[in-house]
Motif scaffolding. Structure first.
Motif, PDB file in Angstrom:
ATOM      1  N   ASN A  63      -2.166   0.715  -2.005  1.00 30.69           N
ATOM      2  CA  ASN A  63      -1.529  -0.125  -3.034  1.00 30.69           C
ATOM      3  C   ASN A  63      -2.532  -0.577  -4.086  1.00 30.69           C
ATOM      4  O   ASN A  63      -2.231  -0.564  -5.283  1.00 30.69           O
ATOM      5  CB  ASN A  63      -0.872  -1.343  -2.382  1.00 30.69           C
ATOM      6  N   THR A  64      -3.727  -0.961  -3.627  1.00 24.78           N
ATOM      7  CA  THR A  64      -4.757  -1.419  -4.565  1.00 24.78           C
ATOM      8  C   THR A  64      -5.162  -0.306  -5.523  1.00 24.78           C
ATOM      9  O   THR A  64      -5.253  -0.510  -6.740  1.00 24.78           O
ATOM     10  CB  THR A  64      -5.993  -1.914  -3.805  1.00 24.78           C
ATOM     11  N   ARG A  65      -5.394   0.881  -4.979  1.00 27.22           N
ATOM     12  CA  ARG A  65      -5.803   2.013  -5.821  1.00 27.22           C
ATOM     13  C   ARG A  65      -4.684   2.438  -6.763  1.00 27.22           C
ATOM     14  O   ARG A  65      -4.916   2.756  -7.936  1.00 27.22           O
ATOM     15  CB  ARG A  65      -6.226   3.194  -4.935  1.00 27.22           C
ATOM     16  N   ALA A  66      -3.460   2.469  -6.241  1.00 24.44           N
ATOM     17  CA  ALA A  66      -2.326   2.913  -7.053  1.00 24.44           C
ATOM     18  C   ALA A  66      -2.070   1.958  -8.215  1.00 24.44           C
ATOM     19  O   ALA A  66      -1.737   2.388  -9.326  1.00 24.44           O
ATOM     20  CB  ALA A  66      -1.078   3.032  -6.183  1.00 24.44           C
ATOM     21  N   LYS A  67      -2.217   0.670  -7.967  1.00 22.14           N
ATOM     22  CA  LYS A  67      -1.999  -0.308  -9.035  1.00 22.14           C
ATOM     23  C   LYS A  67      -3.033  -0.168 -10.151  1.00 22.14           C
ATOM     24  O   LYS A  67      -2.722  -0.363 -11.322  1.00 22.14           O
ATOM     25  CB  LYS A  67      -2.033  -1.717  -8.454  1.00 22.14           C
ATOM     26  N   LYS A  68      -4.253   0.170  -9.777  1.00 27.48           N
ATOM     27  CA  LYS A  68      -5.287   0.365 -10.788  1.00 27.48           C
ATOM     28  C   LYS A  68      -4.994   1.598 -11.645  1.00 27.48           C
ATOM     29  O   LYS A  68      -5.224   1.604 -12.853  1.00 27.48           O
ATOM     30  CB  LYS A  68      -6.656   0.505 -10.120  1.00 27.48           C
ATOM     31  N   LEU A  69      -4.467   2.642 -10.977  1.00 26.36           N
ATOM     32  CA  LEU A  69      -4.171   3.874 -11.709  1.00 26.36           C
ATOM     33  C   LEU A  69      -2.886   3.768 -12.530  1.00 26.36           C
ATOM     34  O   LEU A  69      -2.766   4.393 -13.588  1.00 26.36           O
ATOM     35  CB  LEU A  69      -4.064   5.045 -10.725  1.00 26.36           C
ATOM     36  N   GLY A  70      -1.932   3.000 -12.024  1.00 23.36           N
ATOM     37  CA  GLY A  70      -0.645   2.916 -12.727  1.00 23.36           C
ATOM     38  C   GLY A  70      -0.346   1.523 -13.229  1.00 23.36           C
ATOM     39  O   GLY A  70       0.793   1.038 -13.099  1.00 23.36           O
TER      40      GLY A  70
END
Length: 262
Positions: free
Chosen positions: A160-167
């Motif tokens: 979730n943390t990585r995905a939020k940074k990317l999107g």
């Protein structure tokens, strides 16, 4: 007359009973006044009210020790508590996210350097950890199942943390992607479990469908990944409970050292 003193010492959260010194007082002739004085002193030293050097009774010291034990257990410093297992789950997940050579997987298996490829590599290694965790107890309430759930929770927290940074600019699309990954993850666990319990052909099919997403025509690459998975499984199986849970020591095999020769 026999007089016994005992002291309880608290050290690093554990109660240790100190040595008990015994002193025997003997006198062939004592006056009544002296005998009364000795009896009075011995009553002060009775086990019902032993006083330590800090002015606390033995009962108070024992109660303090019991309270400290409960506090240490609650915050997770006592062995085999749920809090301790939760800490262990994050350490185990970090052994994947921080120590696996993702670049080697992208390079050797012709995977694009994308978030999805990162997840596929992570998913494979997390599954290996989940499989080993269940060996510590697979029933509800047992350490193995609890640890398994905590590892999955740690993984999704990182995803979730990585995905939020990317999107960051499109949160709704990010949520949809994570939901899709979650469904694929559940299916992958079933396929990988079936493969590891069967022969290499079944495992190869599971890896081809999920890890390679049915887009690998080089059978040597599939064979190499099967060999890699089998080696990691043996490594994890050989770990003791202490090496896996108490003090995690996961030494993942290097992909570069796992070759297939014709």
């Amino acid at each position: 007359m026999l007089c016994t003193r005992a002291a309880a010492i608290l050290h690093t959260g554990l109660t240790t009973v100190a040595r008990v010194g015994q002193h025997t007082y003997k006198h062939h002739r004592v006056t009544a006044a002296v005998a009364a004085r000795i009896n009075e002193q011995c009553r002060l030293c009775s086990t019902g009210s032993i006083v330590d050097s800090g002015g606390k009774t033995a009962k108070q010291t024992a109660e303090d020790g019991s309270i400290l034990k409960r506090v240490l257990t609650k915050v997770g410093f006592a062995p085999n508590t749920k809090a301790r297992l939760k800490v262990t789950s994050h350490l185990l997940y970090e052994s994947v996210a921080d120590k696996i050579n993702y670049v080697a997987f992208f390079r050797d298996f012709n995977l694009p350097n994308t978030f999805n490829s990162w997840f596929l590599v992570t998913e494979l290694h997390v599954w290996l950890l989940l499989m080993r965790s269940m060996a510590e107890g697979s029933e509800t309430g047992e350490d193995g199942r609890f640890l398994r759930n905590c590892i999955v929770e740690a993984m999704w927290g990182d995803v979730n943390t990585r995905a939020k940074k990317l999107g960051a600019n499109n949160p709704s699309r990010t949520r949809q992607q994570i939901e899709t990954l979650s469904e694929q993850f559940q299916a992958a666990l079933i396929a990988y479990d079936e493969g590891i319990m069967s022969d290499d052909r079944v495992l190869a099919c599971a890896l081809w469908r999920r890890f390679f997403e049915k887009e690998c025509d080089d059978y040597s690459q599939i064979e190499r990944l099967v060999k890699y998975v089998r080696k990691q499984t043996v490594m994890l199986d050989n770990l003791s409970r202490e090496e896996f849970i108490t003090k995690p020591k996961i030494a993942w095999h290097d992909l570069d050292k796992c070759k297939v020769y014709a």
